[in-house]
Design a protein around this motif. Structure first.
Motif, PDB file in Angstrom:
ATOM      1  N   ASN A 149       3.180  19.693  47.539  1.00 53.05           N
ATOM      2  CA  ASN A 149       3.397  18.143  47.726  1.00 53.05           C
ATOM      3  C   ASN A 149       4.634  17.784  48.075  1.00 53.05           C
ATOM      4  O   ASN A 149       4.915  16.920  48.847  1.00 53.05           O
ATOM      5  CB  ASN A 149       2.925  17.539  46.296  1.00 53.05           C
ATOM      6  CG  ASN A 149       1.373  17.650  46.021  1.00 53.05           C
ATOM      7  OD1 ASN A 149       0.705  17.604  47.001  1.00 53.05           O
ATOM      8  ND2 ASN A 149       0.944  17.203  44.633  1.00 53.05           N
ATOM      9  N   ASN A 150       5.687  18.371  47.323  1.00 56.12           N
ATOM     10  CA  ASN A 150       7.217  18.321  47.465  1.00 56.12           C
ATOM     11  C   ASN A 150       7.517  18.694  49.123  1.00 56.12           C
ATOM     12  O   ASN A 150       8.228  17.876  49.636  1.00 56.12           O
ATOM     13  CB  ASN A 150       7.951  18.873  46.571  1.00 56.12           C
ATOM     14  CG  ASN A 150       7.871  18.176  45.362  1.00 56.12           C
ATOM     15  OD1 ASN A 150       7.899  16.622  45.007  1.00 56.12           O
ATOM     16  ND2 ASN A 150       7.961  18.933  44.191  1.00 56.12           N
ATOM     17  N   TYR A 151       7.060  19.680  49.494  1.00 59.46           N
ATOM     18  CA  TYR A 151       7.227  20.043  50.817  1.00 59.46           C
ATOM     19  C   TYR A 151       6.851  18.969  51.798  1.00 59.46           C
ATOM     20  O   TYR A 151       7.390  18.582  52.913  1.00 59.46           O
ATOM     21  CB  TYR A 151       6.727  21.470  51.144  1.00 59.46           C
ATOM     22  CG  TYR A 151       7.651  22.473  50.794  1.00 59.46           C
ATOM     23  CD1 TYR A 151       8.675  23.208  51.721  1.00 59.46           C
ATOM     24  CD2 TYR A 151       7.742  23.070  49.546  1.00 59.46           C
ATOM     25  CE1 TYR A 151       9.357  24.292  51.241  1.00 59.46           C
ATOM     26  CE2 TYR A 151       8.478  24.126  48.875  1.00 59.46           C
ATOM     27  CZ  TYR A 151       9.233  24.717  49.817  1.00 59.46           C
ATOM     28  OH  TYR A 151      10.105  25.538  49.527  1.00 59.46           O
ATOM     29  N   ARG A 152       5.648  18.414  51.574  1.00 58.33           N
ATOM     30  CA  ARG A 152       4.974  17.728  52.452  1.00 58.33           C
ATOM     31  C   ARG A 152       5.574  16.258  52.270  1.00 58.33           C
ATOM     32  O   ARG A 152       5.891  15.764  53.468  1.00 58.33           O
ATOM     33  CB  ARG A 152       3.433  17.613  52.068  1.00 58.33           C
ATOM     34  CG  ARG A 152       2.699  16.716  52.967  1.00 58.33           C
ATOM     35  CD  ARG A 152       1.066  16.604  52.579  1.00 58.33           C
ATOM     36  NE  ARG A 152       0.502  18.004  52.450  1.00 58.33           N
ATOM     37  CZ  ARG A 152       0.218  18.523  51.548  1.00 58.33           C
ATOM     38  NH1 ARG A 152       0.468  18.240  50.369  1.00 58.33           N
ATOM     39  NH2 ARG A 152      -0.171  19.930  51.600  1.00 58.33           N
ATOM     40  N   ALA A 153       5.921  15.944  51.299  1.00 54.72           N
ATOM     41  CA  ALA A 153       6.925  14.612  51.148  1.00 54.72           C
ATOM     42  C   ALA A 153       8.096  14.735  51.889  1.00 54.72           C
ATOM     43  O   ALA A 153       8.536  13.708  52.659  1.00 54.72           O
ATOM     44  CB  ALA A 153       7.002  14.147  49.556  1.00 54.72           C
ATOM     45  N   ALA A 154       8.837  15.794  51.699  1.00 56.00           N
ATOM     46  CA  ALA A 154      10.301  15.952  52.251  1.00 56.00           C
ATOM     47  C   ALA A 154      10.133  15.988  53.594  1.00 56.00           C
ATOM     48  O   ALA A 154      10.897  15.238  54.538  1.00 56.00           O
ATOM     49  CB  ALA A 154      11.049  17.145  51.545  1.00 56.00           C
ATOM     50  N   GLY A 155       9.260  16.670  54.218  1.00 57.59           N
ATOM     51  CA  GLY A 155       8.960  16.759  55.466  1.00 57.59           C
ATOM     52  C   GLY A 155       8.606  15.449  56.278  1.00 57.59           C
ATOM     53  O   GLY A 155       9.124  15.320  57.346  1.00 57.59           O
ATOM     54  N   ALA A 156       7.677  14.734  55.595  1.00 59.76           N
ATOM     55  CA  ALA A 156       7.190  13.367  56.142  1.00 59.76           C
ATOM     56  C   ALA A 156       8.405  12.519  56.151  1.00 59.76           C
ATOM     57  O   ALA A 156       8.804  11.711  57.289  1.00 59.76           O
ATOM     58  CB  ALA A 156       6.086  12.974  55.392  1.00 59.76           C
ATOM     59  N   ALA A 157       9.165  12.452  55.286  1.00 63.69           N
ATOM     60  CA  ALA A 157      10.480  11.587  55.184  1.00 63.69           C
ATOM     61  C   ALA A 157      11.490  11.810  56.100  1.00 63.69           C
ATOM     62  O   ALA A 157      12.259  11.280  56.758  1.00 63.69           O
ATOM     63  CB  ALA A 157      11.113  11.647  53.776  1.00 63.69           C
ATOM     64  N   LEU A 158      11.731  13.398  56.318  1.00 55.84           N
ATOM     65  CA  LEU A 158      12.680  14.044  57.308  1.00 55.84           C
ATOM     66  C   LEU A 158      12.246  14.183  58.781  1.00 55.84           C
ATOM     67  O   LEU A 158      12.913  14.501  59.517  1.00 55.84           O
ATOM     68  CB  LEU A 158      13.422  15.066  56.925  1.00 55.84           C
ATOM     69  CG  LEU A 158      14.068  15.072  55.281  1.00 55.84           C
ATOM     70  CD1 LEU A 158      14.350  16.057  54.852  1.00 55.84           C
ATOM     71  CD2 LEU A 158      15.249  14.138  55.462  1.00 55.84           C
ATOM     72  N   GLY A 159      11.013  13.899  59.048  1.00 55.49           N
ATOM     73  CA  GLY A 159      10.360  14.167  60.392  1.00 55.49           C
ATOM     74  C   GLY A 159      10.285  15.648  60.525  1.00 55.49           C
ATOM     75  O   GLY A 159      10.527  16.075  61.756  1.00 55.49           O
ATOM     76  N   LEU A 160      10.294  16.634  59.831  1.00 50.82           N
ATOM     77  CA  LEU A 160      10.225  18.009  59.710  1.00 50.82           C
ATOM     78  C   LEU A 160       8.772  18.476  59.475  1.00 50.82           C
ATOM     79  O   LEU A 160       8.145  18.187  58.435  1.00 50.82           O
ATOM     80  CB  LEU A 160      11.435  18.661  58.982  1.00 50.82           C
ATOM     81  CG  LEU A 160      12.724  18.215  59.600  1.00 50.82           C
ATOM     82  CD1 LEU A 160      13.703  18.643  58.360  1.00 50.82           C
ATOM     83  CD2 LEU A 160      12.814  18.886  60.811  1.00 50.82           C
ATOM     84  N   ASP A 161       8.371  19.738  59.928  1.00 53.76           N
ATOM     85  CA  ASP A 161       7.096  20.351  59.575  1.00 53.76           C
ATOM     86  C   ASP A 161       7.499  21.476  58.400  1.00 53.76           C
ATOM     87  O   ASP A 161       7.470  22.467  58.744  1.00 53.76           O
ATOM     88  CB  ASP A 161       6.261  20.740  60.765  1.00 53.76           C
ATOM     89  CG  ASP A 161       4.975  21.582  60.295  1.00 53.76           C
ATOM     90  OD1 ASP A 161       4.506  21.251  58.966  1.00 53.76           O
ATOM     91  OD2 ASP A 161       4.491  22.051  61.180  1.00 53.76           O
ATOM     92  N   LEU A 162       7.911  20.819  57.332  1.00 51.59           N
ATOM     93  CA  LEU A 162       7.851  21.746  56.203  1.00 51.59           C
ATOM     94  C   LEU A 162       6.810  22.310  55.561  1.00 51.59           C
ATOM     95  O   LEU A 162       6.778  23.509  54.876  1.00 51.59           O
ATOM     96  CB  LEU A 162       8.720  21.089  55.283  1.00 51.59           C
ATOM     97  CG  LEU A 162      10.262  20.466  55.685  1.00 51.59           C
ATOM     98  CD1 LEU A 162      10.990  20.058  54.465  1.00 51.59           C
ATOM     99  CD2 LEU A 162      11.067  21.478  56.359  1.00 51.59           C
ATOM    100  N   VAL A 163       5.590  21.808  55.804  1.00 50.90           N
ATOM    101  CA  VAL A 163       4.258  22.484  55.281  1.00 50.90           C
ATOM    102  C   VAL A 163       4.080  23.634  56.068  1.00 50.90           C
ATOM    103  O   VAL A 163       3.625  24.640  55.346  1.00 50.90           O
ATOM    104  CB  VAL A 163       3.127  21.565  55.479  1.00 50.90           C
ATOM    105  CG1 VAL A 163       1.835  21.895  55.166  1.00 50.90           C
ATOM    106  CG2 VAL A 163       3.384  20.238  54.623  1.00 50.90           C
ATOM    107  N   ASN A 164       4.106  23.860  57.411  1.00 51.42           N
ATOM    108  CA  ASN A 164       4.023  24.974  58.141  1.00 51.42           C
ATOM    109  C   ASN A 164       5.128  25.855  58.435  1.00 51.42           C
ATOM    110  O   ASN A 164       5.151  26.934  58.834  1.00 51.42           O
ATOM    111  CB  ASN A 164       3.321  24.760  59.459  1.00 51.42           C
ATOM    112  CG  ASN A 164       2.158  24.084  59.266  1.00 51.42           C
ATOM    113  OD1 ASN A 164       1.068  24.594  58.598  1.00 51.42           O
ATOM    114  ND2 ASN A 164       1.410  22.819  60.058  1.00 51.42           N
ATOM    115  N   HIS A 165       6.451  25.296  58.053  1.00 52.72           N
ATOM    116  CA  HIS A 165       7.508  26.024  58.085  1.00 52.72           C
ATOM    117  C   HIS A 165       8.525  25.758  56.771  1.00 52.72           C
ATOM    118  O   HIS A 165       9.497  25.291  57.064  1.00 52.72           O
ATOM    119  CB  HIS A 165       8.406  25.547  59.420  1.00 52.72           C
ATOM    120  CG  HIS A 165       7.489  26.008  60.641  1.00 52.72           C
ATOM    121  ND1 HIS A 165       7.249  27.319  61.322  1.00 52.72           N
ATOM    122  CD2 HIS A 165       6.633  25.197  61.359  1.00 52.72           C
ATOM    123  CE1 HIS A 165       6.577  27.306  62.338  1.00 52.72           C
ATOM    124  NE2 HIS A 165       6.064  26.040  62.262  1.00 52.72           N
TER     125      HIS A 165
END
Length: 201
Positions: free
Chosen positions: A124-140
Motif C-alpha cells: 500500500n505504501n509503495y503504491r501510494a508513494a509511486g502514485a504521488a511521485l509518478g513512479l512505478d514503485l509497485v513493479n519496481h
C-alpha cells in the motif's frame, strides 16, 4: 536554503562515502516538500539519518537471530518457528509482513520490505508513494534504494503525514512515532537533531 555537503557531514559524519550523491537528492526533496526552514530541515535530516544508518543503508536489515525474532515480533513467532527461519531474511519478511499493509500475494513481504531513507514498507505504501511521485514503485520497488527516489519518497512521506507542522510545533516525539511506530532509537534521533540545529542555525 539548501544544505551543503560540508554541513551534511557535520551532522552525519558516517555518510562520507555517499554524501556527494545525497546532497542534491536531499535538497531537491526538501525543496519540493516544503522542508524549508532550519527547524524542519534539522528534524528531517535527523530522522532520515537515524533510519538509514546515516545514509548508509537503503534496505531493511532482516537478518534476525531466533532471539531477535521473538523479541521483535512476539506475536508472530514461537521458539520453534523462530529457530526455523533465523538468519533467513526473505523467509522472515514473508512471515512478518504477510497479509498486512496491502501485502496479499506470496512473496509480497520480501518484495515490499523496508527501503529508502524512511524505510517505506508494504504494498500500500509503495503504491501510494509511486502514485504521488509518478513512479512505478509497485513493479519496481528497488527504485526506492536509489538516492534520488529514496529522498523523494522520504519527503513525500514527511509532507503527507504532516511532519512539517509537527516540526514547527517542536513535536519531535510525535514525528518519531509517525515514522517508527514507537520511540526506538530516540536518543540517537535527538542527538542528530541537536547537531543539525547547530549546523543549520
Amino acid at each position: 536554503m539548501p544544505i551543503t555537503q560540508q554541513q551534511l557531514l557535520q551532522i552525519l559524519p558516517q555518510a562520507r562515502q555517499v554524501a556527494g550523491f545525497f546532497v542534491p537528492a536531499l535538497n531537491a526533496a526538501m525543496s519540493r516538500f516544503k522542508i524549508d526552514s532550519p527547524v524542519r530541515m534539522a528534524a528531517f535530516i535527523a530522522q532520515v539519518g537515524h533510519e538509514s544508518g546515516q545514509l548508509t543503508r537503503m534496505v531493511e536489515n532482516l537478518n534476525y537471530s531466533a532471539q531477535g525474532l521473538l523479541a521483535t515480533w512476539p506475536s508472530r513467532f514461537t521458539a520453534q518457528t523462530a529457530a526455523a527461519v533465523a538468519r533467513q531474511p526473505e523467509k522472515i519478511a514473508n512471515i512478518v509482513y504477510a497479509g498486512r499493509m496491502g501485502n496479499t500475494l506470496p512473496g509480497d513481504g520480501w518484495k515490499y520490505r523496508g527501503r529508502g531513507l524512511i524505510q517505506l514498507t508494504g504494498a500500500n505504501n509503495y503504491r501510494a508513494a509511486g502514485a504521488a511521485l509518478g513512479l512505478d514503485l509497485v513493479n519496481h520497488p528497488e527504485l526506492v534504494e536509489q538516492q534520488e527516489t529514496a529522498a523523494l519518497v522520504a519527503g513525500w512521506f514527511w509532507q503527507s503525514n504532516g511532519l512539517n507542522e509537527l516540526a514547527d510545533a517542536g513535536q519531535f516525539d510525535k514525528i518519531t512515532r509517525a515514522i517508527n511506530g514507537g520511540l526506538n532509537g530516540q536518543a540517537d534521533r535527538l542527538a542528530l537533531r541537536d547537531a543539525a540545529v547547530k549546523v543549520l542555525a
